[in-house]
Design a protein around this motif. Structure first.
Motif, mmCIF file in Angstrom:
data_model
loop_
_atom_site.group_PDB
_atom_site.id
_atom_site.type_symbol
_atom_site.label_atom_id
_atom_site.label_comp_id
_atom_site.label_asym_id
_atom_site.label_seq_id
_atom_site.Cartn_x
_atom_site.Cartn_y
_atom_site.Cartn_z
ATOM 1 N N THR A 1 -56.730 -8.828 57.998
ATOM 2 C CA THR A 1 -57.360 -7.301 58.357
ATOM 3 C C THR A 1 -56.895 -6.326 57.333
ATOM 4 O O THR A 1 -55.756 -6.429 56.620
ATOM 5 N N ASN A 2 -57.923 -5.774 56.709
ATOM 6 C CA ASN A 2 -57.720 -4.601 55.695
ATOM 7 C C ASN A 2 -57.200 -5.302 54.457
ATOM 8 O O ASN A 2 -56.826 -5.073 53.392
ATOM 9 N N HIS A 3 -57.890 -6.607 54.342
ATOM 10 C CA HIS A 3 -57.549 -7.462 52.990
ATOM 11 C C HIS A 3 -58.908 -8.195 52.595
ATOM 12 O O HIS A 3 -59.090 -9.381 52.952
ATOM 13 N N HIS A 4 -59.825 -7.394 51.971
ATOM 14 C CA HIS A 4 -61.056 -8.032 51.695
ATOM 15 C C HIS A 4 -61.679 -7.653 50.250
ATOM 16 O O HIS A 4 -61.343 -6.455 49.771
ATOM 17 N N PHE A 5 -62.111 -8.551 49.565
ATOM 18 C CA PHE A 5 -62.628 -8.182 48.089
ATOM 19 C C PHE A 5 -63.939 -9.112 47.918
ATOM 20 O O PHE A 5 -64.090 -9.912 48.856
ATOM 21 N N GLY A 6 -64.575 -8.824 46.955
ATOM 22 C CA GLY A 6 -65.818 -9.527 46.522
ATOM 23 C C GLY A 6 -65.547 -11.129 45.816
ATOM 24 O O GLY A 6 -64.345 -11.162 45.605
ATOM 25 N N GLY A 7 -66.603 -11.804 45.751
ATOM 26 C CA GLY A 7 -66.485 -13.073 45.367
ATOM 27 C C GLY A 7 -66.689 -13.300 43.717
ATOM 28 O O GLY A 7 -65.480 -13.527 43.143
ATOM 29 N N ILE A 8 -67.609 -12.707 43.291
ATOM 30 C CA ILE A 8 -68.116 -13.161 42.009
ATOM 31 C C ILE A 8 -68.910 -11.913 41.419
ATOM 32 O O ILE A 8 -69.700 -11.590 41.993
ATOM 33 N N LYS A 9 -68.281 -11.520 40.142
ATOM 34 C CA LYS A 9 -69.099 -10.645 39.457
ATOM 35 C C LYS A 9 -69.719 -11.281 38.292
ATOM 36 O O LYS A 9 -68.990 -12.059 37.286
ATOM 37 N N ILE A 10 -71.060 -11.422 37.798
ATOM 38 C CA ILE A 10 -71.665 -11.944 36.838
ATOM 39 C C ILE A 10 -72.119 -10.986 35.847
ATOM 40 O O ILE A 10 -72.904 -10.003 35.961
ATOM 41 N N GLU A 11 -71.425 -11.207 34.597
ATOM 42 C CA GLU A 11 -71.765 -10.117 33.477
ATOM 43 C C GLU A 11 -72.528 -10.705 32.410
ATOM 44 O O GLU A 11 -72.038 -11.618 31.451
ATOM 45 N N GLY A 12 -73.968 -10.691 32.478
ATOM 46 C CA GLY A 12 -74.960 -11.342 31.304
ATOM 47 C C GLY A 12 -74.525 -12.629 31.124
ATOM 48 O O GLY A 12 -74.778 -13.173 29.988
ATOM 49 N N ALA A 13 -74.681 -13.320 31.985
ATOM 50 C CA ALA A 13 -74.254 -14.992 31.939
ATOM 51 C C ALA A 13 -75.204 -15.609 32.993
ATOM 52 O O ALA A 13 -75.611 -15.212 33.894
ATOM 53 N N LYS A 14 -75.907 -16.756 32.488
ATOM 54 C CA LYS A 14 -76.557 -17.553 33.291
ATOM 55 C C LYS A 14 -75.588 -18.506 34.352
ATOM 56 O O LYS A 14 -74.994 -19.312 33.453
ATOM 57 N N VAL A 15 -75.557 -18.120 35.250
ATOM 58 C CA VAL A 15 -74.523 -18.918 36.348
ATOM 59 C C VAL A 15 -75.533 -19.751 37.531
ATOM 60 O O VAL A 15 -76.410 -18.918 38.254
ATOM 61 N N THR A 16 -75.100 -20.758 37.958
ATOM 62 C CA THR A 16 -75.229 -21.405 39.100
ATOM 63 C C THR A 16 -74.595 -21.666 40.065
ATOM 64 O O THR A 16 -73.137 -22.111 39.564
ATOM 65 N N ILE A 17 -74.642 -21.517 41.419
ATOM 66 C CA ILE A 17 -73.745 -21.418 42.455
ATOM 67 C C ILE A 17 -74.324 -22.168 43.523
ATOM 68 O O ILE A 17 -75.505 -22.198 44.147
#
Length: 231
Positions: free
Chosen positions: A82-98
């Protein structure tokens, strides 16, 4: 950090809290320091077979910041406190496969809940067989401000209260391919004329292909009226 059995030689890295470890792959990380930045100083180009649970993110909204071409495979990011949530991935100008990843409970105020793609990039980013679920606010799961995207064999859904949206595609002159994917139990609130809840395409000069996708329990609330507003 809990290492799994791994006989592959690894490089040595320094975590944000100063601890040194051999790799972020093949392990379980609980309440470890973040964000973790993958840039040219990070010698590997893959993160695989790991779990990141309730990470302690400071100075940014995301567990990972990616600034080089990279592959995430069999990675799970979980926020279930509870009340502890953040995002997963920030991609800054890169080619990324998930690929074969899961994002559970990822939530950010005023930005993408799970994945945020920013900075100029023309290469195709690929998400394949990936699940996004149980975010707790009304932001989109993915926000793509720059670059192209192929979203395949994946799902965005909430198993509890319906909230949040799917894909927010804001790149001009881009190509988006949304193939064999599902969107379920999503709900947004805004004003009449706002974009769709499951898929919101903001630029008329972009090419968006939607093929073999399913939409279930998708709702957009505008002016106190509930309407079906998937795309």
């Amino acid at each position: 950090f809990t290492p799994n059995n791994d006989t592959i030689p690894r490089f040595s890295y320094s975590k944000p809290d100063g601890e040194t470890l051999t790799s972020y792959s093949n392990g379980t990380f609980i309440h470890d320091s973040a964000p973790i930045t993958f840039d040219d100083q990070y010698e590997e180009s893959i993160l695989q077979n790991s779990e990141f649970i309730n990470m302690d993110v400071q100075g940014d909204d995301y567990v990972f910041i990616v600034q080089k071409d990279f592959l995430f495979e069999n990675v799970t990011i979980i926020f279930n406190e509870t009340n502890h949530h953040f995002g997963g991935i920030k991609i800054e100008g890169a080619k990324v496969t998930i690929r074969n990843c899961e994002f559970i409970g990822c939530s950010v105020n005023n930005n993408a809940n799970a994945i945020y793609m920013t900075q100029s990039q023309t290469s195709m980013r690929l998400l394949d067989n990936t699940i996004f679920t149980d975010f707790v606010n009304d932001q989109f799961a993915l926000v793509i401000d720059f670059g192209n995207l192929r979203f395949a064999n994946s799902s965005i859904k909430n198993s509890n209260n319906p909230t949040g949206g799917g894909l927010y595609l804001a790149t001009s002159s881009a190509r988006f391919e949304i193939i064999d994917s599902s969107f379920e139990n999503l709900k947004l609130q805004g004003k009449e004329g706002d974009g769709g809840t499951a898929i919101c395409l903001t630029q008329q000069d972009s090419n968006c292909i939607i093929q073999n996708c399913t939409f279930d329990s998708i709702e957009f609330k505008a002016d106190d009226k509930n309407v079906s507003h998937a795309v």
